[in-house]
Design a protein around this motif. Structure first.
Motif, PDB file in Angstrom:
ATOM      1  N   PRO A   1      33.692  41.965  35.048  1.00 36.65           N
ATOM      2  CA  PRO A   1      33.318  40.518  34.019  1.00 36.65           C
ATOM      3  C   PRO A   1      31.764  41.173  33.337  1.00 36.65           C
ATOM      4  CG  PRO A   1      33.239  40.736  36.694  1.00 36.65           C
ATOM      5  CD  PRO A   1      33.324  42.120  36.316  1.00 36.65           C
ATOM      6  N   SER A   2      31.297  39.799  33.085  1.00 34.77           N
ATOM      7  CA  SER A   2      29.899  39.127  32.664  1.00 34.77           C
ATOM      8  C   SER A   2      29.310  38.219  32.541  1.00 34.77           C
ATOM      9  CB  SER A   2      30.040  39.839  31.067  1.00 34.77           C
ATOM     10  OG  SER A   2      30.566  38.480  30.772  1.00 34.77           O
ATOM     11  N   LEU A   3      28.029  38.671  33.316  1.00 31.00           N
ATOM     12  CA  LEU A   3      27.198  37.171  33.878  1.00 31.00           C
ATOM     13  C   LEU A   3      26.018  37.285  32.819  1.00 31.00           C
ATOM     14  CD1 LEU A   3      26.098  36.037  36.440  1.00 31.00           C
ATOM     15  CD2 LEU A   3      25.251  37.516  36.824  1.00 31.00           C
ATOM     16  N   GLY A   4      26.096  35.923  32.738  1.00 32.13           N
ATOM     17  CA  GLY A   4      24.764  34.803  31.913  1.00 32.13           C
ATOM     18  C   GLY A   4      24.511  34.258  32.164  1.00 32.13           C
ATOM     19  N   ALA A   5      23.228  33.588  31.927  1.00 38.31           N
ATOM     20  CA  ALA A   5      22.510  32.248  31.986  1.00 38.31           C
ATOM     21  C   ALA A   5      22.648  31.228  30.633  1.00 38.31           C
ATOM     22  CB  ALA A   5      21.067  32.844  31.548  1.00 38.31           C
ATOM     23  N   THR A   6      22.864  30.219  30.573  1.00 38.75           N
ATOM     24  CA  THR A   6      23.046  29.484  29.582  1.00 38.75           C
ATOM     25  C   THR A   6      21.911  28.333  29.946  1.00 38.75           C
ATOM     26  OG1 THR A   6      24.502  28.101  31.088  1.00 38.75           O
ATOM     27  CG2 THR A   6      25.250  29.589  29.717  1.00 38.75           C
ATOM     28  N   ALA A   7      21.100  27.876  28.970  1.00 43.04           N
ATOM     29  CA  ALA A   7      20.344  26.560  29.192  1.00 43.04           C
ATOM     30  C   ALA A   7      20.349  25.995  27.520  1.00 43.04           C
ATOM     31  CB  ALA A   7      18.832  26.956  29.068  1.00 43.04           C
TER      32      ALA A   7
ATOM     33  N   THR B   1      29.968  -2.307  15.800  1.00 45.82           N
ATOM     34  CA  THR B   1      30.233  -0.583  14.993  1.00 45.82           C
ATOM     35  C   THR B   1      29.585  -0.209  16.083  1.00 45.82           C
ATOM     36  OG1 THR B   1      29.921  -1.994  13.025  1.00 45.82           O
ATOM     37  CG2 THR B   1      29.027   0.127  12.910  1.00 45.82           C
ATOM     38  N   ALA B   2      29.824   1.022  16.507  1.00 46.61           N
ATOM     39  CA  ALA B   2      29.454   1.587  17.252  1.00 46.61           C
ATOM     40  C   ALA B   2      29.023   3.235  16.721  1.00 46.61           C
ATOM     41  CB  ALA B   2      30.259   2.002  18.199  1.00 46.61           C
ATOM     42  N   ARG B   3      27.369   2.765  17.174  1.00 47.46           N
ATOM     43  CA  ARG B   3      26.443   4.381  16.623  1.00 47.46           C
ATOM     44  C   ARG B   3      26.185   5.424  17.149  1.00 47.46           C
ATOM     45  NH1 ARG B   3      25.094  -0.525  14.226  1.00 47.46           N
ATOM     46  NH2 ARG B   3      24.867  -0.107  11.539  1.00 47.46           N
ATOM     47  N   ARG B   4      26.622   6.625  17.234  1.00 47.08           N
ATOM     48  CA  ARG B   4      26.190   7.771  18.475  1.00 47.08           C
ATOM     49  C   ARG B   4      25.127   9.081  17.408  1.00 47.08           C
ATOM     50  NH1 ARG B   4      27.183  12.179  20.956  1.00 47.08           N
ATOM     51  NH2 ARG B   4      26.457  12.574  22.869  1.00 47.08           N
ATOM     52  N   PHE B   5      24.113   9.201  18.045  1.00 48.28           N
ATOM     53  CA  PHE B   5      22.991  10.370  17.587  1.00 48.28           C
ATOM     54  C   PHE B   5      22.891  11.048  18.511  1.00 48.28           C
ATOM     55  CE2 PHE B   5      18.870  12.605  17.895  1.00 48.28           C
ATOM     56  CZ  PHE B   5      19.152  13.739  16.169  1.00 48.28           C
ATOM     57  N   SER B   6      23.408  12.745  18.014  1.00 43.43           N
ATOM     58  CA  SER B   6      23.017  13.452  18.902  1.00 43.43           C
ATOM     59  C   SER B   6      22.591  14.809  18.734  1.00 43.43           C
ATOM     60  CB  SER B   6      24.840  13.884  19.957  1.00 43.43           C
ATOM     61  OG  SER B   6      24.195  14.738  20.490  1.00 43.43           O
ATOM     62  N   ALA B   7      21.051  15.523  18.890  1.00 45.19           N
ATOM     63  CA  ALA B   7      20.738  17.036  18.441  1.00 45.19           C
ATOM     64  C   ALA B   7      20.882  18.072  19.574  1.00 45.19           C
ATOM     65  CB  ALA B   7      19.247  16.174  17.831  1.00 45.19           C
ATOM     66  N   GLY B   8      20.606  18.881  19.509  1.00 43.61           N
ATOM     67  CA  GLY B   8      20.450  19.972  20.658  1.00 43.61           C
ATOM     68  C   GLY B   8      19.865  21.343  20.937  1.00 43.61           C
ATOM     69  N   LEU B   9      19.148  21.957  22.147  1.00 41.84           N
ATOM     70  CA  LEU B   9      19.283  23.664  21.548  1.00 41.84           C
ATOM     71  C   LEU B   9      20.700  23.797  22.177  1.00 41.84           C
ATOM     72  CD1 LEU B   9      15.355  23.647  20.928  1.00 41.84           C
ATOM     73  CD2 LEU B   9      17.458  24.158  19.278  1.00 41.84           C
ATOM     74  N   ASN B  10      20.676  25.301  22.241  1.00 40.45           N
ATOM     75  CA  ASN B  10      21.669  26.486  23.468  1.00 40.45           C
ATOM     76  C   ASN B  10      20.918  27.105  23.381  1.00 40.45           C
ATOM     77  OD1 ASN B  10      23.596  23.953  24.519  1.00 40.45           O
ATOM     78  ND2 ASN B  10      23.803  23.515  22.166  1.00 40.45           N
ATOM     79  N   ALA B  11      21.122  28.060  24.296  1.00 40.61           N
ATOM     80  CA  ALA B  11      20.907  29.288  24.886  1.00 40.61           C
ATOM     81  C   ALA B  11      21.609  30.200  25.919  1.00 40.61           C
ATOM     82  CB  ALA B  11      19.120  29.543  24.663  1.00 40.61           C
ATOM     83  N   ASN B  12      21.628  30.871  25.116  1.00 43.50           N
ATOM     84  CA  ASN B  12      22.452  32.007  26.090  1.00 43.50           C
ATOM     85  C   ASN B  12      21.547  33.437  26.579  1.00 43.50           C
ATOM     86  OD1 ASN B  12      25.083  30.737  26.496  1.00 43.50           O
ATOM     87  ND2 ASN B  12      25.134  29.999  24.301  1.00 43.50           N
ATOM     88  N   GLN B  13      22.207  34.204  27.835  1.00 40.77           N
ATOM     89  CA  GLN B  13      21.060  35.296  27.327  1.00 40.77           C
ATOM     90  C   GLN B  13      22.095  36.446  28.643  1.00 40.77           C
ATOM     91  OE1 GLN B  13      18.205  36.960  27.110  1.00 40.77           O
ATOM     92  NE2 GLN B  13      19.348  38.473  27.575  1.00 40.77           N
ATOM     93  N   LEU B  14      22.673  37.558  28.370  1.00 36.76           N
ATOM     94  CA  LEU B  14      23.046  38.153  28.878  1.00 36.76           C
ATOM     95  C   LEU B  14      22.251  38.752  29.855  1.00 36.76           C
ATOM     96  CD1 LEU B  14      25.951  40.072  29.429  1.00 36.76           C
ATOM     97  CD2 LEU B  14      24.672  41.273  27.694  1.00 36.76           C
TER      98      LEU B  14
ATOM     99  N   THR C   1      17.174   9.930  24.513  1.00 42.18           N
ATOM    100  CA  THR C   1      17.227   9.844  25.192  1.00 42.18           C
ATOM    101  C   THR C   1      17.660  12.193  25.867  1.00 42.18           C
ATOM    102  OG1 THR C   1      17.474   8.693  26.612  1.00 42.18           O
ATOM    103  CG2 THR C   1      17.319   9.959  28.088  1.00 42.18           C
ATOM    104  N   TRP C   2      15.995  12.408  25.849  1.00 36.45           N
ATOM    105  CA  TRP C   2      16.334  13.838  26.164  1.00 36.45           C
ATOM    106  C   TRP C   2      17.472  14.296  27.247  1.00 36.45           C
ATOM    107  CZ3 TRP C   2      15.911  17.932  22.999  1.00 36.45           C
ATOM    108  CH2 TRP C   2      14.730  17.605  21.887  1.00 36.45           C
ATOM    109  N   ASN C   3      17.524  14.996  27.555  1.00 36.64           N
ATOM    110  CA  ASN C   3      19.353  15.982  29.172  1.00 36.64           C
ATOM    111  C   ASN C   3      18.812  17.279  28.728  1.00 36.64           C
ATOM    112  OD1 ASN C   3      20.593  13.062  30.107  1.00 36.64           O
ATOM    113  ND2 ASN C   3      20.201  12.934  27.718  1.00 36.64           N
ATOM    114  N   VAL C   4      17.728  17.824  30.068  1.00 36.58           N
ATOM    115  CA  VAL C   4      18.201  19.504  29.936  1.00 36.58           C
ATOM    116  C   VAL C   4      18.944  19.784  30.802  1.00 36.58           C
ATOM    117  CG1 VAL C   4      16.302  19.316  28.938  1.00 36.58           C
ATOM    118  CG2 VAL C   4      16.748  19.420  31.438  1.00 36.58           C
ATOM    119  N   SER C   5      19.779  20.633  30.883  1.00 30.38           N
ATOM    120  CA  SER C   5      20.805  21.518  31.320  1.00 30.38           C
ATOM    121  C   SER C   5      20.333  23.513  31.533  1.00 30.38           C
ATOM    122  CB  SER C   5      22.304  21.253  30.941  1.00 30.38           C
ATOM    123  OG  SER C   5      22.608  21.670  29.771  1.00 30.38           O
ATOM    124  N   GLY C   6      21.224  23.960  32.553  1.00 34.22           N
ATOM    125  CA  GLY C   6      20.831  25.267  32.670  1.00 34.22           C
ATOM    126  C   GLY C   6      21.976  25.779  33.883  1.00 34.22           C
ATOM    127  N   GLY C   7      22.738  26.894  34.273  1.00 31.15           N
ATOM    128  CA  GLY C   7      23.149  27.286  34.696  1.00 31.15           C
ATOM    129  C   GLY C   7      23.884  29.250  33.689  1.00 31.15           C
TER     130      GLY C   7
END
Length: 434
Positions: free
Chosen positions: A278-284, A90-103, A297-303
């Motif tokens: 175009p429109s430019l934005g930041a993501t995290a 049996t396979a189990r997977r949990f995922s939780a997170g926050l995502n933010a976008n800024q123009l 396990t925590w993972n972070v990203s941005g761009g």
């Protein structure tokens, strides 16, 4: 004797006249009631609140957009082979997170829409103010009409009392043989006609108060009497039309609202045109993943993200054409309103002038009619006049009194209308001198 109606209120010997209602409604009370209860004003205030909410909606584009997500999946991990199915557990997977976008920058698209919504909200506020002026004018006009009908009822009451008194005199004269019987028939007819006019006047007064209730936004009884008032002259009511029009254009709420609507549409054109760019934005983002919440396990990203609509089938170009056409329409409506303002000011100014002149003529006619009635009564009592002459004099006096009442309140209504056309309040409303 009332200064306004120039009539004397007498009792009716037959007991058919109801007592005046004890409650007195002033013009100020009527206006306060309308401000609190008129549905049109409640609707205008709701429209303003909605416009302000749209400003906050447009402003939200400048603020970070944050979203959260969580998921927990459970499933089998089975592999098929040539010899059958082998279970993989049996396979189990949990995922939780926050995502933010800024123009960061979009060539004025969001700022243009915010500006347009602000101008629209300001226009709605000006429209609300103009709605209040329109409602108050309706209340004043209805109030003056109620006063007119009450004064005309007084005229009808006085006429009926006079005809009743004269009927008793003619009856006595016929009985002793001093007057022919035809005089009695003539006077009975005059009394009956006076009764009809009194009934009509009483109904007209009740109807006018019902209309006043509607203007105030009230659903209730009309068991009240209205207080006599007079509108003072409007400042500059004799000025040239061009001068008054300039005052109106600078003060009226609907003119300001239309100007703001033009500015809002201009901002909307600019915002729509920025869709070409175009429109430019930041993501995290931050995500917690694993087989279960306790062992994740925590993972972070941005761009940075760049979005540029290179080809949309001509949609943006068509939207720009639409907004420009709407701008031309709004500008045309602005010109229509300016012309309408000039017409309203000119009509109101002419109405004030005509009403003043009509009132002066009506007062002279009333003086002459009163004197004619006095002479006709004297001639009849002396035996040198006839009942037809006396009846004609009474009708002429009644008509002159009614004409003077109508002219008085026509002037009050004309001045209130001129004040509204100029975007101002009547300078003063004072109680009439009894």
């Amino acid at each position: 004797m009332r200064t306004l109606a120039m009539v004397v209120v007498l009792g009716w010997s037959a007991g058919a006249l109801a007592a005046e209602p004890s409650r007195v409604l002033t013009l100020e009370q009527a206006e306060v009631t309308a401000r609190e209860q008129q549905p049109q004003l409640r609707s205008a205030r709701a429209g303003t609140d909605a416009a302000r909410a749209r400003v906050d909606q447009a402003r939200s584009g400048f603020l970070p957009q944050v979203s959260g997500n969580a998921s927990y999946d459970v499933g089998t991990n089975r592999v098929g082979t040539s010899g059958g199915v082998v279970s993989g557990g049996t396979a189990r997977r949990f995922s939780a997170g926050l995502n933010a976008n800024q123009l960061l920058y979009d060539f004025g698209r969001t700022s243009g829409r915010l500006t347009a919504s602000r101008r629209s909200a300001e226009a709605q506020e000006a429209t609300q103010a103009q709605t209040l002026e329109d409602v108050l004018l309706d209340v004043r006009a209805s109030y003056f009409d109620a006063l007119t009908q009450r004064a005309l009822l007084d005229v009808a009451r006085e006429t009926l009392e006079s005809e009743e008194k004269r009927l008793r005199q003619v009856t006595a004269a016929v009985e002793v043989g001093n007057r022919p019987e035809i005089d009695l028939l003539q006077q009975r007819t005059a009394r009956a006609n006076a009764q009809v006019r009194f009934i009509q006047a009483r109904n007209a007064e009740a109807t006018a108060k019902a209309v006043l209730n509607q203007a105030m936004g009230v659903e209730g009884s009309t068991e009240y009497t209205v207080e006599d008032v007079s509108v003072a002259p409007v400042e500059g009511e004799d000025a040239a039309t061009d001068v008054l029009v300039e005052r109106a254009l600078a003060a009226r709420g609907d003119v300001k609202a239309r100007e703001l609507q033009v500015r809002a549409q201009e901002a909307q054109v600019g915002a729509t045109r920025s869709d070409f760019w175009p429109s430019l934005g930041a993501t995290a983002g931050a995500n917690d993943t694993g087989t279960d919440p306790a062992d994740a396990t925590w993972n972070v990203s941005g761009g940075l993200s760049l979005s540029w609509p290179l080809f949309e089938g001509g949609r943006t170009r068509a939207e720009v054409r639409e907004q420009r056409a709407l701008l031309r329409d709004t500008q045309a409506q602005q010109d229509v309103l300016r012309q309408q303002v000039r017409l309203e000011v000119e009509q109101a100014r002419l109405a004030v002038t005509a009403s003043r002149e009509a009132l002066s003529a009506a007062e002279e006619a009333l003086v002459n009619a009163r004197e004619r009635l006095r002479l006709a009564e004297g001639r009849y009592q002396a035996g040198v006049g006839n009942i037809i002459e006396l009846s004609d004099a009474q009708v002429e006096y009644t008509n002159a009194a009614a004409q003077r009442v109508q002219a008085t309140y026509d002037l009050a209504t004309a001045r209130a209308t001129l004040a509204r056309a100029l975007g101002t309040q009547p300078h003063s409303v004072v109680a009439m001198v009894p």
